[in-house]
Design a protein around this motif. Structure first.
Motif, PDB file in Angstrom:
ATOM      1  N   ASN A  82       0.841  -1.166   0.109  1.00 59.20           N
ATOM      2  CA  ASN A  82       0.080   0.044  -0.085  1.00 59.20           C
ATOM      3  C   ASN A  82       1.064   1.230   0.192  1.00 59.20           C
ATOM      4  OD1 ASN A  82      -1.656   1.980   0.531  1.00 59.20           O
ATOM      5  ND2 ASN A  82      -2.803   0.872   2.046  1.00 59.20           N
ATOM      6  N   ASP A 127       0.946   1.111 -11.852  1.00 52.65           N
ATOM      7  CA  ASP A 127       0.218   2.141 -10.993  1.00 52.65           C
ATOM      8  C   ASP A 127       0.664   2.132  -9.722  1.00 52.65           C
ATOM      9  OD1 ASP A 127      -1.286  -0.085 -10.789  1.00 52.65           O
ATOM     10  OD2 ASP A 127      -3.189   0.830 -10.451  1.00 52.65           O
ATOM     11  N   THR A 364      -2.410  -2.619 -14.659  1.00 52.39           N
ATOM     12  CA  THR A 364      -2.816  -1.653 -13.402  1.00 52.39           C
ATOM     13  C   THR A 364      -4.044  -2.403 -12.655  1.00 52.39           C
ATOM     14  OG1 THR A 364      -4.592  -0.596 -14.957  1.00 52.39           O
ATOM     15  CG2 THR A 364      -2.293   0.255 -15.134  1.00 52.39           C
ATOM     16  N   THR A 365      -4.173  -1.647 -11.416  1.00 51.38           N
ATOM     17  CA  THR A 365      -5.153  -2.239 -10.645  1.00 51.38           C
ATOM     18  C   THR A 365      -6.394  -1.671 -10.906  1.00 51.38           C
ATOM     19  OG1 THR A 365      -4.274  -0.891  -9.056  1.00 51.38           O
ATOM     20  CG2 THR A 365      -3.483  -3.007  -8.911  1.00 51.38           C
ATOM     21  N   SER A 366      -7.575  -2.228 -10.526  1.00 45.46           N
ATOM     22  CA  SER A 366      -9.046  -1.773 -10.769  1.00 45.46           C
ATOM     23  C   SER A 366      -9.122  -1.481  -9.399  1.00 45.46           C
ATOM     24  CB  SER A 366      -9.871  -3.064 -11.258  1.00 45.46           C
ATOM     25  OG  SER A 366      -9.871  -3.969 -10.180  1.00 45.46           O
ATOM     26  N   HIS A 367     -10.451  -0.794  -8.940  1.00 40.36           N
ATOM     27  CA  HIS A 367     -10.798  -0.240  -7.881  1.00 40.36           C
ATOM     28  C   HIS A 367     -11.084  -1.608  -6.854  1.00 40.36           C
ATOM     29  CE1 HIS A 367     -12.740   1.948  -4.768  1.00 40.36           C
ATOM     30  NE2 HIS A 367     -13.807   1.053  -4.901  1.00 40.36           N
ATOM     31  N   GLU A 368     -11.519  -2.473  -7.527  1.00 42.66           N
ATOM     32  CA  GLU A 368     -11.992  -3.636  -6.709  1.00 42.66           C
ATOM     33  C   GLU A 368     -10.637  -4.462  -6.025  1.00 42.66           C
ATOM     34  OE1 GLU A 368     -13.357  -2.885  -9.575  1.00 42.66           O
ATOM     35  OE2 GLU A 368     -15.317  -2.598  -9.049  1.00 42.66           O
ATOM     36  N   GLU A 369      -9.696  -4.333  -7.080  1.00 40.75           N
ATOM     37  CA  GLU A 369      -8.303  -4.889  -6.671  1.00 40.75           C
ATOM     38  C   GLU A 369      -7.712  -4.239  -5.516  1.00 40.75           C
ATOM     39  OE1 GLU A 369      -5.829  -7.184 -10.206  1.00 40.75           O
ATOM     40  OE2 GLU A 369      -6.356  -5.121 -10.481  1.00 40.75           O
ATOM     41  N   ARG A 370      -7.637  -2.832  -5.781  1.00 42.79           N
ATOM     42  CA  ARG A 370      -7.288  -2.112  -4.557  1.00 42.79           C
ATOM     43  C   ARG A 370      -7.991  -2.115  -3.367  1.00 42.79           C
ATOM     44  NH1 ARG A 370      -3.718   2.974  -5.404  1.00 42.79           N
ATOM     45  NH2 ARG A 370      -2.907   2.564  -7.541  1.00 42.79           N
ATOM     46  N   GLU A 371      -9.267  -2.383  -3.505  1.00 43.15           N
ATOM     47  CA  GLU A 371     -10.033  -2.593  -2.179  1.00 43.15           C
ATOM     48  C   GLU A 371      -9.730  -4.025  -1.524  1.00 43.15           C
ATOM     49  OE1 GLU A 371     -12.972  -0.948  -0.537  1.00 43.15           O
ATOM     50  OE2 GLU A 371     -11.952   0.470  -1.743  1.00 43.15           O
TER      51      GLU A 371
END
Length: 383
Positions: A82, A127, A364-371
């Motif tokens: 993170n 990202d 790159t990461t999606s919003h769901e992946e970051r969550e």
């Protein structure tokens, strides 16, 4: 071959461009001090500090952040996934004057790290990788602390990242990059592909350090000759052989002088290491001697001391026990030629690369992946 030139990392000059690579459970300050005594003008990096644990003020993390007064440069490595947490950790390092140099770990291939998207898995997600470096460089730059990055060739040969990762590190302000010339999938098996170090060196303007399969001073010279890299980073090659840094210093100066200690000289190193570990563990001899055990196995590698002696060292519980076992050894035994400049420890092959679900589907990461990655903050705050 001409003498190897010093390397500048930000405001830090490394007269002999050799780096002690961070190794978990190995490169605490007692081992660093011993290595630096043999090669006083290299760069000696502390073992990996988990950013989340530092932010949580975990006692073991704080212990690992300690440096000995004799250390010329306080060099600390951070690991995290993170970017916000790693930035917080970097802020602590800066505000509490913990280090003179910060290295970022993007090279660890261990499954418990990569399955969380960390270590050598992270450069695949450009990202997160870019954001993390940018944040740490900004925080450390305010204090004049140079930031470097340790990377691998890629996840496997179908998913190589090192050229892009090196370029991003340079563009985001890293002062140098170290490349371990293996993929995550190759773990520590086979022989590292030094040609990839040469590829990276051709693409970057910042210093490039090569890492992988340097077991002796001649290997260090060969790597620089073959790749054009600016310096070398030593990991497993110095386990039980801290004098390797003296050999490399001599080699870089054009000297043929090498250190081949007798068993008595090795035992003096073991005893000094034990004493320093007692200091590291605030006087706890039992913890110190337990920590020493793996080092003793490396120190005695190749010497004809017998299995019973090795077992006896593994059962030591105090400095007195260590002294007793040392006194039983013949100090005049010569260093065994068959292990000079040879690999030590186990050669470990990874059966498979452990990654977060769907990790390779996109760069790159999606919003769901970051969550998923950051929601519960998967970085362990304990040790």
């Amino acid at each position: 071959m001409p003498a190897i030139a010093p390397v500048r990392i930000g405001g830090i000059e490394v007269p002999t461009p050799v780096v002690l690579s961070p190794m978990a459970g190995v490169t605490n300050w007692p081992f660093r001090v011993i290595c630096e005594e043999y090669g006083p003008d290299g760069l000696y990096v502390a073992e990996m500090i988990t950013a989340r644990a530092l932010v949580a003020r975990n006692p073991k993390a704080l212990r690992l952040c300690r440096f000995a007064p004799s250390e010329r440069v306080r060099s600390l490595q951070l690991y995290g996934v993170n970017p916000a947490i790693v930035e917080q950790a970097a802020r602590i390092v800066v505000d509490e004057d913990m280090a003179d140099h910060v290295d970022l770990n993007f090279g660890c291939p261990v499954p418990k790290v990569t399955r969380r998207g960390g270590g050598s898995a992270l450069p695949w997600k450009t990202d997160i990788y870019t954001d993390l470096i940018r944040r740490v460089v900004r925080v450390c730059g305010e204090a004049g602390i140079p930031v470097t990055a340790k990377i691998r060739v890629g996840i496997d040969h179908d998913h190589e990242t090192f050229l892009e990762a090196g370029h991003i590190a340079q563009e985001e302000g890293c002062a140098a990059v170290t490349l371990h010339a293996r993929t995550t999938a190759e773990y520590y098996g086979g022989h590292s592909d030094w040609s990839r170090i040469g590829e990276l060196k051709e693409r970057l303007d910042i210093p490039v350090f090569g890492n992988g399969d340097i077991w002796g001073a001649d290997d260090a010279l060969a790597m620089i000759r073959e790749t054009g890299c600016d310096g070398v980073a030593i990991g497993r090659g110095c386990q039980g052989r801290p004098w390797l840094f003296a050999d490399i210093r001599h080699a870089f100066e054009g000297s043929d002088e090498r250190f081949n200690p007798t068993l008595g000289e090795v035992c003096r190193v073991i005893r000094r290491h034990a004493g320093l570990l007692v200091e590291f563990y605030d006087g706890d001899e039992r913890m110190a001697v337990h920590d020493l055990r793996k080092h003793v196995a490396w120190y005695l590698k190749g010497f004809p001391v017998g299995g019973s002696t090795r077992r006896a060292f593994m059962e030591c519980e105090s400095l007195a026990d260590v002294d007793r076992e040392i006194a039983r050894l013949d100090p005049d035994v010569e260093f065994p030629p068959r292990v000079v400049d040879k690999p030590r420890g186990r050669v470990r092959f990874a059966k498979k690369v452990h990654l977060p679900y769907g990790w390779l589907d996109s760069r790159t990461t999606s919003h769901e992946e970051r969550e998923t990655l950051f929601g519960d903050d998967p970085m362990d705050a304990s040790y």
